[in-house]
Enzyme design. Structure first.
Site, PDB file in Angstrom:
ATOM      1  N   HIS A  50       0.821  -1.209   0.000  1.00 52.68           N
ATOM      2  CA  HIS A  50       0.000   0.000   0.000  1.00 52.68           C
ATOM      3  C   HIS A  50       0.852   1.254   0.000  1.00 52.68           C
ATOM      4  O   HIS A  50       0.467   2.273  -0.555  1.00 52.68           O
ATOM      5  CB  HIS A  50      -0.970  -0.017   1.183  1.00 52.68           C
ATOM      6  N   ARG A  77      -5.057  -7.656 -21.447  1.00 50.74           N
ATOM      7  CA  ARG A  77      -4.489  -8.914 -21.951  1.00 50.74           C
ATOM      8  C   ARG A  77      -4.519  -9.946 -20.825  1.00 50.74           C
ATOM      9  O   ARG A  77      -3.540 -10.116 -20.089  1.00 50.74           O
ATOM     10  CB  ARG A  77      -3.048  -8.696 -22.429  1.00 50.74           C
ATOM     11  N   ARG A  82      -9.973  -9.162 -22.802  1.00 53.30           N
ATOM     12  CA  ARG A  82      -9.763 -10.119 -23.892  1.00 53.30           C
ATOM     13  C   ARG A  82      -9.586 -11.486 -23.266  1.00 53.30           C
ATOM     14  O   ARG A  82      -8.781 -11.656 -22.343  1.00 53.30           O
ATOM     15  CB  ARG A  82      -8.524  -9.738 -24.693  1.00 53.30           C
ATOM     16  N   GLU A 129      -7.836  -9.463 -36.245  1.00 51.40           N
ATOM     17  CA  GLU A 129      -6.378  -9.513 -36.360  1.00 51.40           C
ATOM     18  C   GLU A 129      -5.913 -10.595 -37.330  1.00 51.40           C
ATOM     19  O   GLU A 129      -4.736 -10.926 -37.383  1.00 51.40           O
ATOM     20  CB  GLU A 129      -5.732  -9.707 -34.975  1.00 51.40           C
ATOM     21  N   ASN A 162      -1.070  -5.600 -34.611  1.00 48.22           N
ATOM     22  CA  ASN A 162       0.222  -6.298 -34.489  1.00 48.22           C
ATOM     23  C   ASN A 162       0.149  -7.626 -35.240  1.00 48.22           C
ATOM     24  O   ASN A 162       1.010  -7.958 -36.048  1.00 48.22           O
ATOM     25  CB  ASN A 162       0.575  -6.569 -33.024  1.00 48.22           C
ATOM     26  N   ASP A 163      -0.894  -8.382 -34.953  1.00 46.87           N
ATOM     27  CA  ASP A 163      -1.036  -9.667 -35.641  1.00 46.87           C
ATOM     28  C   ASP A 163      -1.559  -9.499 -37.061  1.00 46.87           C
ATOM     29  O   ASP A 163      -1.178 -10.236 -37.963  1.00 46.87           O
ATOM     30  CB  ASP A 163      -1.960 -10.600 -34.842  1.00 46.87           C
ATOM     31  N   ARG A 206       6.254 -11.458 -36.575  1.00 47.97           N
ATOM     32  CA  ARG A 206       6.475 -10.232 -35.794  1.00 47.97           C
ATOM     33  C   ARG A 206       7.589 -10.394 -34.765  1.00 47.97           C
ATOM     34  O   ARG A 206       8.067  -9.428 -34.192  1.00 47.97           O
ATOM     35  CB  ARG A 206       5.166  -9.770 -35.126  1.00 47.97           C
ATOM     36  N   CYS A 250      -6.564  -1.683 -31.092  1.00 46.02           N
ATOM     37  CA  CYS A 250      -5.833  -1.882 -29.833  1.00 46.02           C
ATOM     38  C   CYS A 250      -4.401  -2.359 -30.088  1.00 46.02           C
ATOM     39  O   CYS A 250      -3.648  -2.582 -29.152  1.00 46.02           O
ATOM     40  CB  CYS A 250      -6.575  -2.823 -28.894  1.00 46.02           C
TER      41      CYS A 250
HETATM   42  C1  PEP Z   1      -2.542  -7.328 -31.738  1.00 49.77           C
HETATM   43  O1  PEP Z   1      -2.314  -8.423 -32.248  1.00 49.77           O
HETATM   44  O2  PEP Z   1      -2.503  -6.252 -32.345  1.00 49.77           O
HETATM   45  C2  PEP Z   1      -2.887  -7.251 -30.310  1.00 49.77           C
HETATM   46  C3  PEP Z   1      -3.316  -6.138 -29.758  1.00 49.77           C
HETATM   47  O3  PEP Z   1      -2.737  -8.351 -29.543  1.00 49.77           O
HETATM   48  P1  PEP Z   1      -1.316  -8.939 -29.042  1.00 49.77           P
HETATM   49  O4  PEP Z   1      -0.273  -7.905 -29.342  1.00 49.77           O
HETATM   50  O5  PEP Z   1      -1.491  -9.214 -27.607  1.00 49.77           O
HETATM   51  O6  PEP Z   1      -1.199 -10.161 -29.882  1.00 49.77           O
HETATM   52 MG    MG Z   2      -2.848 -10.293 -31.309  1.00 46.13          MG
END
Ligand code: PEP
Ligand code: MG
Length: 543
Positions: free
Chosen positions: A188, A293, A329, A427, A450-451, A461, A498
């Site tokens: 705390h 996440r 998620r 994604e 990202n994916d 990636r 996201c």
């Molecule tokens: C993505 O794939 O863009 C995403 C937000 O999920 P992560 O990066 O956790 O795969």
């Molecule tokens: Mg992803």
């Protein structure tokens, strides 16, 4: 110049003299000339006074750091009235003929050692609290007052440990930062430091020679420089000023809507990996959590986290966000995120393998445990559920059917639940191409760029050699985003991003012109993004 390292509680810089605070040694005599009944009465009177003091601290904390953080003093009040604790003190007084102060101190030490040895992190954190309340009672009994922790000059406070009550009592106008030898980043005291925006380091090995020396506490690099060279001092002072400018900017933006010059409102949410990130989300004034996440709960655990354990985490996040949207998620394990207890086979192409929703739909009990925990947390605020790695309508229907099973089971158990929005991560190229049909099934889309970049461009990636080829600005990606927004809107879905691309300021205007409704970014990216959005005019050449 000497450098010592520790663990940072808050990214920030403090510059000034160090002041070592040593707690007053209180001498408690074991024996007493009074009868056990009289000693017990002394204890009870001191306890009442301690309860009053804690009530005062609660009110002070409520004003300065809000209800959630003030709650620790209510916990202290409850601990002070705990039957086991009181019985232990009374037992020592009666069986050993001991003084009230000795019995209280010994019980504080014993309980603290017992808490510190527990597996449960929450209980371990109570070790400091029980010592804190015992010390308060002993001080009242002995008439001792803790030596003043601060003097007139603003300083960086250095101490073995700071209790939450000591932290709240500190005069913020004279506190530049603090450094402790002990403590944990989830204690705390640490939470209070973050909330009060005080740079702090824990786990630092210091010695008496530090007292009075000039220093730089560098929260970004987890270290403290004693007697720093002039050059370093100048560069850190510049960084500190930059931080202050950013903080002023944030203050200026707080509570202001994210509206473009031509009047469009954009939601700016935050991505988090664990419950501990919520402080940063609030500090940066995000309007919600756009991506929790949840797999990090599994990755940080040695076995499948139970429904209750997950519920406690989700509830804490949802309650802290106080009605703001929290998009959880569901488990996205597999590929680069491996937890050994899942016993997943080694695969030739893990990114294209058995992962995320594919695991959830085939190992239903794991999925159901998580869904029940999320549904239970939905009673405490505004919760949305988002499924990752979707490629087909069938998957979404199956996932929703399982969710309904969970809802029915909880209803049967008489558990309260709130309304829950359902969404999917877009994604995979398949999800983009199926966006019209998928939008009929859900309330929102969140683009996982990202994916999406990895699968669209066929570029791993994770592979640093391909960095030059991994181009999220590729026209194929931008067209996919646009297609997804249009399809989502045709069917009444809101659409956000996201993935990391959401924070890319070079594309913000393009995204908003495409019609994106939400951007969910890491906490540190919120403020600059909000500033940018408020300066954009989208009325020109609509895309
Ligand atoms: C993505 O794939 O863009 C995403 C937000 O999920 P992560 O990066 O956790 O795969
Ligand atoms: Mg992803």
């Amino acid at each position: 110049m000497q450098v010592a390292t520790g663990k940072s509680i808050l990214n920030g810089i403090a510059i000034g003299p160090l002041r070592i605070y040593k707690k007053a040694e209180v001498q408690t005599s074991q024996t007493s000339s009074l009868t056990p009944e009289e000693e017990w009465k002394r204890f009870q009177a001191a306890k009442e006074k301690a309860q009053e003091q804690l009530g005062g601290l609660y009110n002070k904390a409520l004003e300065e750091v809000g209800e959630d953080n003030a709650a620790i003093f209510e916990i202290h009040q409850m601990m002070l009235d705990d039957d086991d604790y009181l019985e232990a003190i009374q037992g020592i007084i009666e069986t050993q003929g001991a003084s009230a102060e000795y019995a209280t101190e010994a019980t504080g030490e014993n309980f603290s050692a017992a808490f510190a040895a527990m597996d449960d992190e929450y209980m371990r954190a109570r070790a400091t609290d029980v010592k804190d309340i015992s010390r308060r009672v002993v001080n009242i009994l002995t008439g001792a007052d803790d030596a003043s922790m601060q003097d007139d000059q603003p300083a960086i406070l250095v101490a073995d440990d700071l209790t939450p009550s000591e932290t709240v009592q500190l005069d913020k106008s004279k506190l530049l930062g603090f450094i402790t030898r002990y403590g944990s980043s989830n204690s705390h005291t640490a939470i209070l430091a973050r909330t009060m925006n005080i740079p702090a380091l824990i786990g630092v090995d210091f010695d008496d020679s530090w007292d009075g020396q000039s220093a730089i506490l560098d929260g970004y690099n987890h270290c403290v420089y004693i007697d720093p060279a002039a050059e370093l001092l100048a560069s850190m002072e510049a960084k500190r000023k930059e931080d202050l400018k950013q903080a002023a900017l944030l203050q200026g933006l707080k509570k202001k809507p994210n509206i473009t010059l031509d009047g469009r409102e954009i939601k700016v949410y935050s991505n988090i990996g664990n419950a501990g990130d919520v402080g940063l989300v609030l500090q940066n004034d995000a309007q919600g959590i756009g991506l929790f996440r949840s797999e990090f709960i599994y990755l940080e655990s040695e076995d499948f986290p139970t429904e209750d354990a997950q519920f406690a985490i989700y509830k804490r996040v949802v309650e802290t966000m106080a009605g703001k949207k929290v998009i959880i998620r569901t488990l996205d394990i597999g590929a680069d995120k491996q937890a050994s207890y899942f016993n997943l086979d080694k695969e030739e192409n893990p990114a294209l393998g058995y992962r995320a929703i594919r695991i959830c739909l085939t190992r239903k009990e794991i999925f159901k445990t998580q869904l029940r925990a999320i549904l239970r947390a939905s009673a405490y605020g505004t919760v949305s559920i988002m499924f990752p790695m979707v490629i087909s309508v069938r998957e979404v229907r199956d996932a929703k059917e399982i969710l309904e099973e969970c809802r029915a089971e909880l209803k049967e158990r008489g558990v309260a639940m709130g309304d829950v929005e359902i969404g999917i991560m877009v994604e995979t190229p398949a999800a983009v191409m199926m966006a019209d049909e998928l939008a009929e099934e859900v309330d929102f889309f969140s683009l996982g760029t990202n994916d999406l970049t990895q699968y669209t461009l066929a570029i791993d990636r994770q592979n640093p050699k391909l960095d030059n080829f991994y181009d999220p600005h590729h026209p194929a990606i931008l067209r996919m985003i646009k297609h997804t927004v249009q399809a989502g809107h045709r069917h009444g879905c809101w659409v956000g991003i996201c993935g990391e691309l959401g924070a890319d300021q070079k594309l913000t205007e393009t995204f908003l012109k495409m019609g994106l409704d939400e951007l969910s970014v890491s906490p540190s990216a919120i403020l600059p993004l909000r500033k940018l959005i408020r300066g954009l005019d989208l009325s020109q050449d609509k895309e």
